[in-house]
Design a protein around this motif. Sequence first.
Motif, short mmCIF file in Angstrom:
data_model
loop_
_atom_site.label_atom_id
_atom_site.label_comp_id
_atom_site.label_asym_id
_atom_site.label_seq_id
_atom_site.Cartn_x
_atom_site.Cartn_y
_atom_site.Cartn_z
N MET A 59 -0.64 14.69 -7.58
CA MET A 59 -0.68 13.91 -8.55
C MET A 59 -1.90 12.96 -8.76
O MET A 59 -2.30 12.11 -7.69
N THR A 60 -2.85 13.13 -9.67
CA THR A 60 -4.02 12.54 -9.92
C THR A 60 -3.65 10.97 -10.03
O THR A 60 -2.47 10.54 -10.43
N GLY A 61 -4.53 10.22 -9.86
CA GLY A 61 -4.57 8.59 -10.18
C GLY A 61 -4.08 8.27 -11.61
O GLY A 61 -3.30 7.53 -11.85
N ILE A 62 -4.85 9.25 -12.43
CA ILE A 62 -4.47 8.98 -13.97
C ILE A 62 -2.99 9.50 -14.22
O ILE A 62 -2.39 8.51 -15.03
N GLU A 63 -2.79 10.50 -13.78
CA GLU A 63 -1.26 11.03 -13.97
C GLU A 63 -0.18 9.85 -13.40
O GLU A 63 0.91 9.53 -13.81
N PHE A 64 -0.64 9.36 -12.21
CA PHE A 64 0.38 8.25 -11.44
C PHE A 64 0.39 6.91 -12.31
O PHE A 64 1.41 6.63 -12.83
N ARG A 120 0.84 -0.90 -0.19
CA ARG A 120 0.04 -0.26 -0.05
C ARG A 120 0.88 1.40 -0.23
O ARG A 120 1.88 1.30 0.47
N ALA A 121 0.48 2.32 -0.57
CA ALA A 121 1.05 3.74 -0.70
C ALA A 121 0.03 4.50 -0.55
O ALA A 121 -1.17 4.55 -0.95
N THR A 122 0.53 5.96 0.07
CA THR A 122 -0.61 6.91 0.27
C THR A 122 -0.25 7.96 -0.49
O THR A 122 -0.95 9.20 -0.23
N SER A 123 0.60 7.93 -1.43
CA SER A 123 0.70 9.17 -2.53
C SER A 123 1.04 8.51 -3.97
O SER A 123 1.66 7.38 -3.67
#
Length: 552
Positions: free
Chosen positions: A68-73, A35-38
């Motif tokens: 950073m949005t989810g899509i960018e990530f 798990r990661a939180t960013s």
Amino acid sequence: MAKPAILTVDDDPAVSQAITRDLRRQYGSEYQIVRATSGAEALGVVNEFALRERPIALIASDQRMPHMTGIEFLEQARVHAPEAKLVLLTAYADTAVAIKAINDLGLDYYLMKPWDPPEERLYPVLDDLLSDWRREHVEELGGVRVVGHRWSERSHEIKTFLARNHVPYRWLDLERDPEAQRLHDLAHGGDAELPLVFVPDGDTLHGPSLIDLADALGLSTRAEQPLYDLCIVGAGPAGLAAAVYAASEGLQTVVVEREAPGGQAGQSAAIENYLGFPKGLSGADLTQRAVAQARRFGAEMVLARDVQRLEARGPVRAVCLGGGAEIEARAMLVASGVSYRLLDAPGLAELTGRGVYYGATASEARQCRGDDVYIVGAANSAGQAALNLARFARRVVLLVRSDSLEKSMSRYLTQRVLAADNVEVRLQGEVVKGRGDEHLEAITIVDRSTGREEEVATEWLFVFIGASPRTDWLGADVARDPKGFVLTGHDVLTHPAADRWPLARSPYVLETSLPGVFAAGDVRLDSMKRVASAVGEGAMSVYLVHRYLTTI
Ligand SMILES: Cc1cc2nc3c(=O)[nH]c(=O)nc-3n(C[C@H](O)[C@H](O)[C@H](O)COP(=O)(O)OP(=O)(O)OC[C@H]3O[C@@H](n4cnc5c(N)ncnc54)[C@H](O)[C@@H]3O)c2cc1C
């Protein structure tokens, strides 16, 4: 071997904990849940896994995160984890963004938050994606081990057979892997007997034939009954659809397949135009579902068997299989599709299976990691292969004989091929020669507009230049056009190649010139050459078989 990972990313600690808990409960025994939180932290995890060559099977990221949005990530994560399934966790307001990401990013799914209860709203989706991932990684998961030389045609044939029959296996290359040498010495394997196949709890096979391999794996290679209502030749989409409908309606049904269920469709990386699958689905996925469905209804499968002859024995139709066996049935469906046309240029025939390939499976795609790959062809199958191989290769060059891609490839694919950074389209390019000792080392390409020839170094050439039916085994009773496509229905009475129809009634729509023998899918003259039409014809043929059976 370390477990593959599932990575979750959410900046809200409560949500992050909740999804991790749900995932651990369901998947913890088979996957490591990370798990990661960013986005930044998660990118660190992805890089770390890539460095250690550990697989990430699935990444589930929140869309709304600071910095950073989810899509960018996901876009960045994809570079180091190109094979991971990508899921976006969204709010209703983000639906449009998520749908756009399906096309732009190759997002596999978006899930609305909250996902309670997970048994209904989370696990079914992830189960599907993870089983797809496992299917695509049969090489890394399996108990079967194949030991051989990287560029051996026999090794290629055996790996393709295992992959296309969804048998998990591990490939060990004698030149690169010390474990391969150890197993080879243990099994006293000589060069003539390669590859070696180690089957768990079974014998070690030395360069086995496909039928011996299928037997050792417990795949069914023999028919169980002396007479069936319907025998289907070919387990592509047409044959499998016919098997599902025939068996579900109570007909004693057997399907004979010489390579692997799925046919051409089984080799497709993404079928995007099949009704009901807006994100598309892989041919392997469609095949596995169809085979399970046919089996559930009681259809029998006879695998690794080539049908070599058809005979009419009074009201019974019989097929003779390679190796001497035969199967009798009251009706027959020819669903044998088409096979790849060979590229006729000096040097290529000798190197087939050793750098020159017809079609491309996931296992070849992964082996091209970091290399330059050339593809010949301009239809959808070549476009799909280019995008699939581009996920691993350094550069993919698509060689197109004509002066335009749009003439032969669907628009949605053309756009994606042209937009891909590492795919180059070379119009009016034609391969005229291949060269190599042990395996392909170079090809010569001619520019058809200038006549200029150029030799380029490459170890990989994938050919997709259309296909033709191989229907000689049908014999003289089943009329075909000069190219070998089977005449059915009205054509049996009117086509110039038609010369016989023995009954007073007209042939049924999909019936051939031999009553009781039907044809469906790509093998049929003027068929549409699509998965959906093959499935439709397969299903429809069963209705006609029922009508025929009432007449005999
Ligand atoms: C790479 C690729 C991508 C494609 N992508 C798409 C797509 O995205 N969308 C789409 O609509 N269509 C696509 N197509 C076309 C589509 O796959 C075919 O139209 C469809 O598979 C035809 O189904 P079929 O059952 O008639 O024949 P096939 O799929 O050709 O299956 C025939 C089967 O019969 C077996 N067989 C042949 N002869 C014998 C014999 N003598 N004995 C025993 N078995 C035999 C073969 O091994 C094969 O498994 C694609 C094709 C390819 C090659």
